[in-house]
Scaffold this motif. Structure first.
Motif, PDB file in Angstrom:
ATOM      1  N   GLN A  43       0.845  -1.202   0.000  1.00  0.00           N
ATOM      2  CA  GLN A  43       0.000   0.000   0.000  1.00  0.00           C
ATOM      3  C   GLN A  43       0.885   1.259   0.000  1.00  0.00           C
ATOM      4  O   GLN A  43       0.442   2.338   0.320  1.00  0.00           O
ATOM      5  CB  GLN A  43      -0.925  -0.020   1.232  1.00  0.00           C
ATOM      6  CG  GLN A  43      -2.216   0.770   1.032  1.00  0.00           C
ATOM      7  CD  GLN A  43      -3.127   0.704   2.246  1.00  0.00           C
ATOM      8  OE1 GLN A  43      -3.045  -0.210   3.050  1.00  0.00           O
ATOM      9  NE2 GLN A  43      -4.010   1.687   2.379  1.00  0.00           N
ATOM     10  N   CYS A  44       2.142   1.065  -0.408  1.00  0.00           N
ATOM     11  CA  CYS A  44       3.128   2.141  -0.301  1.00  0.00           C
ATOM     12  C   CYS A  44       3.450   2.733  -1.677  1.00  0.00           C
ATOM     13  O   CYS A  44       3.982   2.030  -2.537  1.00  0.00           O
ATOM     14  CB  CYS A  44       4.384   1.562   0.341  1.00  0.00           C
ATOM     15  SG  CYS A  44       5.836   2.600   0.215  1.00  0.00           S
ATOM     16  N   HIS A  70      -0.891   1.998   7.162  1.00  0.00           N
ATOM     17  CA  HIS A  70      -1.684   1.537   6.013  1.00  0.00           C
ATOM     18  C   HIS A  70      -2.545   0.355   6.431  1.00  0.00           C
ATOM     19  O   HIS A  70      -2.031  -0.742   6.647  1.00  0.00           O
ATOM     20  CB  HIS A  70      -0.756   1.139   4.855  1.00  0.00           C
ATOM     21  CG  HIS A  70      -0.053   2.303   4.246  1.00  0.00           C
ATOM     22  ND1 HIS A  70       1.250   2.247   3.826  1.00  0.00           N
ATOM     23  CD2 HIS A  70      -0.478   3.561   3.983  1.00  0.00           C
ATOM     24  CE1 HIS A  70       1.606   3.437   3.334  1.00  0.00           C
ATOM     25  NE2 HIS A  70       0.575   4.241   3.414  1.00  0.00           N
ATOM     26  N   HIS A 117      -4.586  -1.658   5.004  1.00  0.00           N
ATOM     27  CA  HIS A 117      -4.761  -2.862   4.180  1.00  0.00           C
ATOM     28  C   HIS A 117      -3.435  -3.561   3.859  1.00  0.00           C
ATOM     29  O   HIS A 117      -3.421  -4.562   3.154  1.00  0.00           O
ATOM     30  CB  HIS A 117      -5.468  -2.508   2.867  1.00  0.00           C
ATOM     31  CG  HIS A 117      -6.787  -1.828   3.077  1.00  0.00           C
ATOM     32  ND1 HIS A 117      -7.811  -2.384   3.811  1.00  0.00           N
ATOM     33  CD2 HIS A 117      -7.248  -0.629   2.660  1.00  0.00           C
ATOM     34  CE1 HIS A 117      -8.851  -1.551   3.837  1.00  0.00           C
ATOM     35  NE2 HIS A 117      -8.527  -0.488   3.155  1.00  0.00           N
ATOM     36  N   GLU A 153      -3.920   3.283  -5.063  1.00  0.00           N
ATOM     37  CA  GLU A 153      -5.034   4.118  -4.571  1.00  0.00           C
ATOM     38  C   GLU A 153      -6.305   3.294  -4.418  1.00  0.00           C
ATOM     39  O   GLU A 153      -7.105   3.523  -3.514  1.00  0.00           O
ATOM     40  CB  GLU A 153      -5.320   5.299  -5.516  1.00  0.00           C
ATOM     41  CG  GLU A 153      -4.206   6.325  -5.616  1.00  0.00           C
ATOM     42  CD  GLU A 153      -3.101   5.917  -6.589  1.00  0.00           C
ATOM     43  OE1 GLU A 153      -2.095   6.649  -6.650  1.00  0.00           O
ATOM     44  OE2 GLU A 153      -3.237   4.883  -7.272  1.00  0.00           O
ATOM     45  N   ASP A 199      -6.161   1.444  -1.274  1.00  0.00           N
ATOM     46  CA  ASP A 199      -6.495   2.384  -0.202  1.00  0.00           C
ATOM     47  C   ASP A 199      -8.002   2.451   0.011  1.00  0.00           C
ATOM     48  O   ASP A 199      -8.497   2.390   1.124  1.00  0.00           O
ATOM     49  CB  ASP A 199      -6.043   3.824  -0.569  1.00  0.00           C
ATOM     50  CG  ASP A 199      -4.572   4.054  -0.256  1.00  0.00           C
ATOM     51  OD1 ASP A 199      -3.984   3.236   0.464  1.00  0.00           O
ATOM     52  OD2 ASP A 199      -4.031   5.055  -0.748  1.00  0.00           O
ATOM     53  N   ARG A 200      -8.712   2.598  -1.102  1.00  0.00           N
ATOM     54  CA  ARG A 200     -10.168   2.807  -1.037  1.00  0.00           C
ATOM     55  C   ARG A 200     -10.949   1.546  -0.723  1.00  0.00           C
ATOM     56  O   ARG A 200     -11.900   1.573   0.033  1.00  0.00           O
ATOM     57  CB  ARG A 200     -10.673   3.342  -2.387  1.00  0.00           C
ATOM     58  CG  ARG A 200     -10.573   4.828  -2.565  1.00  0.00           C
ATOM     59  CD  ARG A 200     -11.494   5.325  -3.668  1.00  0.00           C
ATOM     60  NE  ARG A 200     -11.557   4.458  -4.835  1.00  0.00           N
ATOM     61  CZ  ARG A 200     -10.688   4.479  -5.850  1.00  0.00           C
ATOM     62  NH1 ARG A 200      -9.671   5.309  -5.817  1.00  0.00           N
ATOM     63  NH2 ARG A 200     -10.828   3.674  -6.890  1.00  0.00           N
TER      64      ARG A 200
END
Length: 187
Positions: free
Chosen positions: A33-34, A67, A69, A98, A101-102
């Motif tokens: 997630q980075c 993060h 997830h 992204e 993220d969502r």
């Protein structure tokens, strides 16, 4: 496995002659997630293109607390590895960081489906936590050797921190890999 983490072979399992020296290993401490890890993909692709199976790239997990997830994504990457598509899965997730993220876990399962992997098995793996120990072991080892952010590369005993800047890192990795490969040819 002795806690060494999974070997993310590149270019499929090639049966090389036993006389050939073992390929140097580049451990890539990464978090799916980075955004910095996504930026590192070009470097990783270039390294794979340059060295092929002369350099073993190993994905090591270092999910960061911030993060939410990242831990699930690390487990999903392990499931992809088990199903034979480790790096393609990692790249597909990082390319759409992204969206992860969502959307979180449903996105991880969807990417598996898009790649033709067994999505039901991904779903089950995320629920039953079968890969948690590998992720935990990687994270613990990372902390023990001083990894603080991602991406961090370790090759030939040197740690290269890409979390702050990735400027010149690929060149440095190539320098070390070339040195290790040259040393391996002496035998």
């Amino acid at each position: 496995m002795g806690g060494a983490g999974p070997g993310w072979e590149t270019g499929g399992m090639s049966d090389s002659s036993p006389a050939r020296p073992a390929a140097p290993v580049l451990d890539v401490w990464c978090e799916l997630q980075c955004p910095d890890c996504r930026n590192a993909l070009d470097d990783l692709r270039a390294l794979r293109a340059r060295y092929g199976d002369r350099l073993e790239l190993r994905l090591r997990h270092f999910p960061l607390e911030k993060h939410k997830h990242a831990f699930a994504a690390a487990q999903a990457a392990e499931e992809a590895l088990e199903q034979g598509s480790g790096w393609p899965y990692v790249e597909a997730v990082l390319d759409r960081v992204e969206e992860l993220d969502r959307r979180g876990e449903p996105f991880l399962v969807e990417v598996a489906r898009e790649l033709g992997l067994d999505a039901e098995e991904f779903d089950t793996a995320l629920i039953d936590g079968r890969h948690i120990l590998i992720v935990d072991a990687d994270q613990a080892e990372g902390k023990a050797i001083g990894v603080t952010g991602t991406p961090t590369y370790v090759i030939g005993g040197e740690r290269l921190d890409g979390g702050k800047s990735q400027e010149g890192l690929r060149e440095r990795v190539e320098e070390i890999a070339d040195r290790l490969l040259a040393a391996g040819q002496d035998g």
